[in-house]
Motif scaffolding. Sequence first.
Motif, PDB file in Angstrom:
ATOM      1  N   ILE A   1       4.304   6.791  -5.187  1.00  0.00           N
ATOM      2  CA  ILE A   1       4.085   7.228  -6.580  1.00  0.00           C
ATOM      3  C   ILE A   1       3.333   8.555  -6.603  1.00  0.00           C
ATOM      4  O   ILE A   1       3.704   9.486  -7.325  1.00  0.00           O
ATOM      5  CB  ILE A   1       3.313   6.152  -7.359  1.00  0.00           C
ATOM      6  CG1 ILE A   1       4.181   4.880  -7.481  1.00  0.00           C
ATOM      7  CG2 ILE A   1       2.912   6.668  -8.743  1.00  0.00           C
ATOM      8  CD1 ILE A   1       3.443   3.701  -8.069  1.00  0.00           C
ATOM      9  N   GLY A   2       2.296   8.705  -5.753  1.00  0.00           N
ATOM     10  CA  GLY A   2       1.521   9.939  -5.691  1.00  0.00           C
ATOM     11  C   GLY A   2       0.543  10.082  -6.832  1.00  0.00           C
ATOM     12  O   GLY A   2       0.521   9.286  -7.774  1.00  0.00           O
ATOM     13  N   ARG A   3      -0.263  11.125  -6.729  1.00  0.00           N
ATOM     14  CA  ARG A   3      -1.248  11.362  -7.779  1.00  0.00           C
ATOM     15  C   ARG A   3      -0.553  11.732  -9.078  1.00  0.00           C
ATOM     16  O   ARG A   3       0.253  12.657  -9.130  1.00  0.00           O
ATOM     17  CB  ARG A   3      -2.179  12.506  -7.357  1.00  0.00           C
ATOM     18  CG  ARG A   3      -3.300  12.808  -8.360  1.00  0.00           C
ATOM     19  CD  ARG A   3      -4.164  13.917  -7.851  1.00  0.00           C
ATOM     20  NE  ARG A   3      -4.817  13.544  -6.591  1.00  0.00           N
ATOM     21  CZ  ARG A   3      -5.572  14.384  -5.866  1.00  0.00           C
ATOM     22  NH1 ARG A   3      -5.733  15.643  -6.273  1.00  0.00           N
ATOM     23  NH2 ARG A   3      -6.130  13.972  -4.735  1.00  0.00           N
TER      24      ARG A   3
ATOM     25  N   PRO B   1       5.515  16.703  -2.755  1.00  0.00           N
ATOM     26  CA  PRO B   1       6.745  17.285  -3.322  1.00  0.00           C
ATOM     27  C   PRO B   1       7.493  18.233  -2.382  1.00  0.00           C
ATOM     28  O   PRO B   1       8.717  18.191  -2.291  1.00  0.00           O
ATOM     29  CB  PRO B   1       6.242  17.995  -4.584  1.00  0.00           C
ATOM     30  CG  PRO B   1       5.046  17.208  -4.985  1.00  0.00           C
ATOM     31  CD  PRO B   1       4.387  16.765  -3.715  1.00  0.00           C
ATOM     32  N   ALA B   2       6.775  19.134  -1.697  1.00  0.00           N
ATOM     33  CA  ALA B   2       7.472  20.087  -0.815  1.00  0.00           C
ATOM     34  C   ALA B   2       8.173  19.357   0.331  1.00  0.00           C
ATOM     35  O   ALA B   2       9.322  19.662   0.673  1.00  0.00           O
ATOM     36  CB  ALA B   2       6.477  21.108  -0.271  1.00  0.00           C
TER      37      ALA B   2
ATOM     38  N   ASP C   1       0.829  -1.215   0.000  1.00  0.00           N
ATOM     39  CA  ASP C   1       0.000   0.000   0.000  1.00  0.00           C
ATOM     40  C   ASP C   1       0.861   1.262   0.000  1.00  0.00           C
ATOM     41  O   ASP C   1       0.425   2.319  -0.471  1.00  0.00           O
ATOM     42  CB  ASP C   1      -0.910   0.010   1.233  1.00  0.00           C
ATOM     43  CG  ASP C   1      -1.906  -1.152   1.210  1.00  0.00           C
ATOM     44  OD1 ASP C   1      -2.183  -1.637   0.090  1.00  0.00           O
ATOM     45  OD2 ASP C   1      -2.392  -1.541   2.277  1.00  0.00           O
ATOM     46  N   VAL C   2       2.070   1.132   0.537  1.00  0.00           N
ATOM     47  CA  VAL C   2       2.953   2.298   0.603  1.00  0.00           C
ATOM     48  C   VAL C   2       3.384   2.720  -0.802  1.00  0.00           C
ATOM     49  O   VAL C   2       3.714   3.892  -1.036  1.00  0.00           O
ATOM     50  CB  VAL C   2       4.176   1.977   1.491  1.00  0.00           C
ATOM     51  CG1 VAL C   2       5.117   3.176   1.583  1.00  0.00           C
ATOM     52  CG2 VAL C   2       3.729   1.562   2.877  1.00  0.00           C
TER      53      VAL C   2
ATOM     54  N   ARG D   1       8.241  11.549  -9.205  1.00  0.00           N
ATOM     55  CA  ARG D   1       9.008  12.474 -10.040  1.00  0.00           C
ATOM     56  C   ARG D   1       9.782  13.472  -9.186  1.00  0.00           C
ATOM     57  O   ARG D   1      10.932  13.815  -9.492  1.00  0.00           O
ATOM     58  CB  ARG D   1       8.061  13.210 -11.003  1.00  0.00           C
ATOM     59  CG  ARG D   1       7.567  12.367 -12.157  1.00  0.00           C
ATOM     60  CD  ARG D   1       7.034  13.240 -13.290  1.00  0.00           C
ATOM     61  NE  ARG D   1       5.943  14.105 -12.836  1.00  0.00           N
ATOM     62  CZ  ARG D   1       4.660  13.761 -12.845  1.00  0.00           C
ATOM     63  NH1 ARG D   1       4.300  12.564 -13.309  1.00  0.00           N
ATOM     64  NH2 ARG D   1       3.733  14.604 -12.431  1.00  0.00           N
ATOM     65  N   ALA D   2       9.145  13.936  -8.108  1.00  0.00           N
ATOM     66  CA  ALA D   2       9.843  14.855  -7.198  1.00  0.00           C
ATOM     67  C   ALA D   2      11.030  14.158  -6.516  1.00  0.00           C
ATOM     68  O   ALA D   2      12.093  14.766  -6.342  1.00  0.00           O
ATOM     69  CB  ALA D   2       8.868  15.389  -6.147  1.00  0.00           C
ATOM     70  N   LEU D   3      10.833  12.888  -6.165  1.00  0.00           N
ATOM     71  CA  LEU D   3      11.937  12.126  -5.560  1.00  0.00           C
ATOM     72  C   LEU D   3      13.104  11.978  -6.530  1.00  0.00           C
ATOM     73  O   LEU D   3      14.270  12.168  -6.175  1.00  0.00           O
ATOM     74  CB  LEU D   3      11.443  10.750  -5.122  1.00  0.00           C
ATOM     75  CG  LEU D   3      10.752  10.660  -3.759  1.00  0.00           C
ATOM     76  CD1 LEU D   3      10.083   9.309  -3.598  1.00  0.00           C
ATOM     77  CD2 LEU D   3      11.771  10.868  -2.639  1.00  0.00           C
ATOM     78  N   GLU D   4      12.796  11.601  -7.767  1.00  0.00           N
ATOM     79  CA  GLU D   4      13.857  11.424  -8.754  1.00  0.00           C
ATOM     80  C   GLU D   4      14.566  12.743  -9.066  1.00  0.00           C
ATOM     81  O   GLU D   4      15.785  12.784  -9.243  1.00  0.00           O
ATOM     82  CB  GLU D   4      13.275  10.806 -10.030  1.00  0.00           C
ATOM     83  CG  GLU D   4      12.841   9.364  -9.844  1.00  0.00           C
ATOM     84  CD  GLU D   4      12.229   8.784 -11.112  1.00  0.00           C
ATOM     85  OE1 GLU D   4      11.949   9.570 -12.042  1.00  0.00           O
ATOM     86  OE2 GLU D   4      12.035   7.553 -11.174  1.00  0.00           O
ATOM     87  N   ALA D   5      13.806  13.853  -9.118  1.00  0.00           N
ATOM     88  CA  ALA D   5      14.419  15.144  -9.421  1.00  0.00           C
ATOM     89  C   ALA D   5      15.302  15.634  -8.270  1.00  0.00           C
ATOM     90  O   ALA D   5      16.341  16.252  -8.496  1.00  0.00           O
ATOM     91  CB  ALA D   5      13.332  16.177  -9.715  1.00  0.00           C
TER      92      ALA D   5
END
Length: 525
Positions: free
Chosen positions: A231-233, A286-287, A225-226, A239-243
């Motif tokens: 991944i997020g909406r 993201p923040a 479930d995590v 994407r924020a993690l990868e960036a």
Amino acid sequence: MILTILVPILALVAGVFGGKLLNSKNTKDFEAEAQKKADDILKNAEFSAENLKKDKMLEAKENFIRLKAEFEEETQSKKAILIENEQKLREKERTLQQQAEQQRTTEQEIHSARQSIQSKEENLRKKNEEADKKRAEAEEMLANQISQLERISNLSAAEAREQLMDALKAEAESKASSLVKQAIEEAKLTATKEAKKVVIETIQRTAAENAIENCVSVFNIESDDVKGKIIGREGRNIRALEAATGVEFIVDDTPEAIIISGFDPVRREIARLSLHRLVQDGRIHPARIEEVVNKTRKNIEDEIVEIGEKTVIDLGIHGLHPELIKMVGRMRFRSSYGQNLLQHSREVAKLCSTMAAELGLNVKLAKRAGLLHDIGKVWPDEPELPHAILGMELAQKYKEHPEVCNAIGAHHDEVEMTSMISPIIQVCDAISGSRPGARREMMESYMKRLKELEELATSFDGVQKCYAIQAGRELRILVDSENVSDEKASNLSFDISQKIEKEMQYPGQIKVTVIREMRAVNFAK
């Protein structure tokens, strides 16, 4: 004296009373009464005088007793002083007598010693005279023998001496040459054998692990479930993690696991720790992701210092400069030909200490040089210098021992070896790197290619960050939105791709992705 004072007083009193009683009818009674009063006063005066006399006598007696006691005390004190002075005089007299006795004894000893010396000098003078006579006889005999030898051999003494010295010199040179040749032959026969023996014993006494270096890290989760939260909406969280981290997060069907892929171990570790904190906190957006990644990046610096300190403590190395300790900790996140750099350096340090002990050299310096021999590989600026030369310069900068500096710079023959421990460092470095499974050339060339790819992209203006992901098949570039417009971002992507095609060799194709993100941040107070 008291009576002479009282009599006029009594007369005056009697006259007063007499004057008052003249008019009295009974003058006799008055006189009798006056006489009685006068007698009483007289008795009282005599009694007072007697008491006063007794008091004065007692006071005089007390003064006498006090003066007598003071006199006796003073007398006793003076007597004690006299006795003490008398004892001191007797002691001085006794000391003077002893000194006089010692002086007499010393004078007797000096006199006897003087006589003994005079007798010895006389004997010595006689012996010298006899020795002179014998020396003169010997010189005369020697001169006779030399003259006879010169007459027989037709050679002077100087010529005979020169011929004898030449003969002895030629014989000595011949023997020395044969001994040197024999020693060299024995050394050639035994040196290789002894060297192999020392190397084999050193390898056998050092436990080493096979280096397993890869480009992925596995992050374990409690439930699948995590994965949705990560991944997020519409994938905004991942994407924020990868960036923010510069690595790739692979979320697939693998149960209870997320794969973190990236060639840089530091980035992978930052990504792993950041993801761990986000999952524990539960707030993933993201923040929050950027905040946690920045904090984790700072904590990694502290962890690097702790790793360096633990390493030097485990190896028993003291007095290392804090900057060198930090570089040692940074080795934990670097690799050399697929071999972890810190593990390799620890292994070389242990091998060097063992080999130095076998050869009777300085074990501490050898261990220190073994740990620091690849320190040039973790210098962040990466100047155009071989890592051995750079490591030597760093060691000199931080006041390391000259033998340690030479061993670091000479372990790849960039500089001349001037220390006995320098060849030991070179040999142990080769031993650690040549073990089966220790190194993989393909991994080193692969990581070098990805670093060159990132450096090529960051050379363009406006590029803030650049990450090579997906095993180098994609280059993700973050640009400054204020200085780079949308049109310029598109041109930048094309220019970078063209430069990659011209300057680099790579398999397949590389996707160049330029990301321009506009953010507006304000604070409500």
